[in-house]
Enzyme design. Structure first.
Site, PDB file in Angstrom:
ATOM      1  N   ASP A 261       0.818  -1.211   0.000  1.00  0.00           N
ATOM      2  CA  ASP A 261       0.000   0.000   0.000  1.00  0.00           C
ATOM      3  C   ASP A 261       0.854   1.264   0.000  1.00  0.00           C
ATOM      4  O   ASP A 261       2.071   1.215   0.177  1.00  0.00           O
ATOM      5  CB  ASP A 261      -0.968   0.005   1.201  1.00  0.00           C
ATOM      6  CG  ASP A 261      -0.366  -0.602   2.460  1.00  0.00           C
ATOM      7  OD1 ASP A 261       0.875  -0.544   2.609  1.00  0.00           O
ATOM      8  OD2 ASP A 261      -1.118  -1.128   3.284  1.00  0.00           O
TER       9      ASP A 261
ATOM     10  N   ASN B 148      -7.783  -3.389  14.001  1.00  0.00           N
ATOM     11  CA  ASN B 148      -9.166  -3.662  13.579  1.00  0.00           C
ATOM     12  C   ASN B 148      -9.252  -4.836  12.598  1.00  0.00           C
ATOM     13  O   ASN B 148     -10.282  -5.037  11.972  1.00  0.00           O
ATOM     14  CB  ASN B 148      -9.792  -2.406  12.948  1.00  0.00           C
ATOM     15  CG  ASN B 148      -9.072  -1.972  11.670  1.00  0.00           C
ATOM     16  OD1 ASN B 148      -8.095  -2.601  11.258  1.00  0.00           O
ATOM     17  ND2 ASN B 148      -9.550  -0.907  11.047  1.00  0.00           N
TER      18      ASN B 148
ATOM     19  N   HIS C 177      -7.449  -5.218   9.787  1.00  0.00           N
ATOM     20  CA  HIS C 177      -7.135  -4.975   8.372  1.00  0.00           C
ATOM     21  C   HIS C 177      -5.829  -5.664   7.978  1.00  0.00           C
ATOM     22  O   HIS C 177      -4.942  -5.868   8.810  1.00  0.00           O
ATOM     23  CB  HIS C 177      -7.119  -3.468   8.023  1.00  0.00           C
ATOM     24  CG  HIS C 177      -5.957  -2.684   8.518  1.00  0.00           C
ATOM     25  ND1 HIS C 177      -6.044  -1.355   8.886  1.00  0.00           N
ATOM     26  CD2 HIS C 177      -4.651  -2.996   8.711  1.00  0.00           C
ATOM     27  CE1 HIS C 177      -4.863  -0.913   9.256  1.00  0.00           C
ATOM     28  NE2 HIS C 177      -4.007  -1.873   9.159  1.00  0.00           N
TER      29      HIS C 177
ATOM     30  N   GLU D  43      -9.820  -2.221   5.023  1.00  0.00           N
ATOM     31  CA  GLU D  43     -10.477  -1.980   6.303  1.00  0.00           C
ATOM     32  C   GLU D  43     -11.721  -2.866   6.430  1.00  0.00           C
ATOM     33  O   GLU D  43     -12.215  -3.407   5.430  1.00  0.00           O
ATOM     34  CB  GLU D  43     -10.873  -0.497   6.390  1.00  0.00           C
ATOM     35  CG  GLU D  43      -9.703   0.488   6.268  1.00  0.00           C
ATOM     36  CD  GLU D  43      -8.784   0.529   7.493  1.00  0.00           C
ATOM     37  OE1 GLU D  43      -8.771  -0.441   8.283  1.00  0.00           O
ATOM     38  OE2 GLU D  43      -8.050   1.519   7.643  1.00  0.00           O
TER      39      GLU D  43
HETATM   40  C1  F6R Z   1       1.427  -1.742   6.074  1.00  0.00           C
HETATM   41  C2  F6R Z   1       0.099  -2.345   6.101  1.00  0.00           C
HETATM   42  C3  F6R Z   1      -0.712  -2.427   7.352  1.00  0.00           C
HETATM   43  C4  F6R Z   1       0.117  -2.738   8.605  1.00  0.00           C
HETATM   44  C5  F6R Z   1      -0.786  -2.768   9.838  1.00  0.00           C
HETATM   45  C6  F6R Z   1       0.004  -3.003  11.110  1.00  0.00           C
HETATM   46  O1  F6R Z   1       1.964  -1.761   4.783  1.00  0.00           O
HETATM   47  O2  F6R Z   1      -0.354  -2.757   5.082  1.00  0.00           O
HETATM   48  O3  F6R Z   1      -1.700  -3.423   7.203  1.00  0.00           O
HETATM   49  O4  F6R Z   1       0.753  -3.972   8.449  1.00  0.00           O
HETATM   50  O5  F6R Z   1      -1.464  -1.549   9.940  1.00  0.00           O
HETATM   51  O6  F6R Z   1       0.847  -1.917  11.330  1.00  0.00           O
HETATM   52  P1  F6R Z   1       1.991  -1.993  12.454  1.00  0.00           P
HETATM   53  O7  F6R Z   1       2.946  -3.023  11.997  1.00  0.00           O
HETATM   54  O8  F6R Z   1       2.599  -0.611  12.452  1.00  0.00           O
HETATM   55  O9  F6R Z   1       1.318  -2.346  13.735  1.00  0.00           O
END
Ligand code: F6R
Length: 233
Positions: A66, A128, A130, A135
């Site tokens: 992303d 959450n 994702h 989401e």
């Molecule tokens: C990042 C991504 C997100 C993160 C998720 C967890 O490229 O796609 O899904 O993996 O938000 O983020 P952290 O690792 O910062 O807790």
């Protein structure tokens, strides 16, 4: 899904060993990469290994999950910048072989993924549930698309910005269907804030309320989870 619960350091070294083995066996390997805090220790181990053992990334291709919308590429928190700071600038990868979804052509990214086939996809998970920036409510059939970030995600990511107002409201993300096309998936989850999402992922029914539950349908997923993230199982 295979579930491995152990200490963060051990998880990072197991995940790094898998990537290094893959790249040594197949110098043309295609990796799917995540940003955020979860893969940072793993990326550091890849850098250390590259310095010590000269693991060769010159022909490896990478696809990131992303990218934020509205941040210039050279913004400190853009995911392109993140990847350069935390991995790409420290290994011998060719930046022309590193790909990110683009808001002007999300469909083109799905097509590229379809042709390139990711050998190993690294994922984190949002509090959450994702994966990527898919989401809750995102259809399981989704391809790369523009997303409005959930308030919870903006709050979670505010720690990387001066204030919540600076966190972008939108992003472009691989879709759930793109993600599960990868041949193998490794998901990393650390800390109590991930415990609910991990419980849903492991014990819940597949549901778009917790997008990560789509992984239950994939034949080759390993969840690497520390004790805090596993505490509700
Ligand atoms: C990042 C991504 C997100 C993160 C998720 C967890 O490229 O796609 O899904 O993996 O938000 O983020 P952290 O690792 O910062 O807790």
């Amino acid at each position: 899904m295979k579930l491995i619960v152990c200490k963060k350091e051990k998880i990072e070294s197991l995940a790094a060993a898998e990537i290094i083995k893959l790249v040594n066996e197949n110098p043309l390997a295609t990796l799917g990469l995540a940003t955020g805090s979860s893969p940072l220790g793993l990326y550091q181990l890849l850098i250390n290994d590259h310095k010590e053992n000269k693991t060769d990334y010159s022909k490896v291709k990478t696809f990131n999950l992303d990218e934020y919308l509205g941040l210039p590429d050279d913004h400190y928190e853009s995911y392109k910048n993140f990847m350069r700071r935390n991995l790409f600038d420290h290994i011998n990868i060719n930046l022309d072989n590193t790909f990110f979804p683009h808001p002007e052509d999300p469909e083109g990214y799905s097509e590229l993924l379809h042709h390139s086939k990711i050998d190993l996809q690294i994922l984190g998970i949002g509090s959450n549930g994702h994966i990527g920036f898919n989401e809750p409510g995102t259809p399981f059939e989704s391809k790369t698309h523009i997303v409005a970030l959930a308030e919870q995600t903006r709050l979670d990511n505010a720690r990387f910005f001066d204030s919540i107002d600076d966190v972008p409201t939108h992003a472009v993300s691989m879709g759930l269907d793109d993600i599960i096309q990868a041949k193998k998936i490794i998901l990393l989850a650390f800390g109590k804030s991930k415990a609910n999402a991990i419980k849903e992922l492991v014990q819940g029914e597949p549901s778009t309320d917790c997008p990560a539950t789509i992984l239950q349908r994939h034949p080759n997923v390993t969840l690497y989870v520390d004790e805090d993230a596993a505490s509700l199982l």
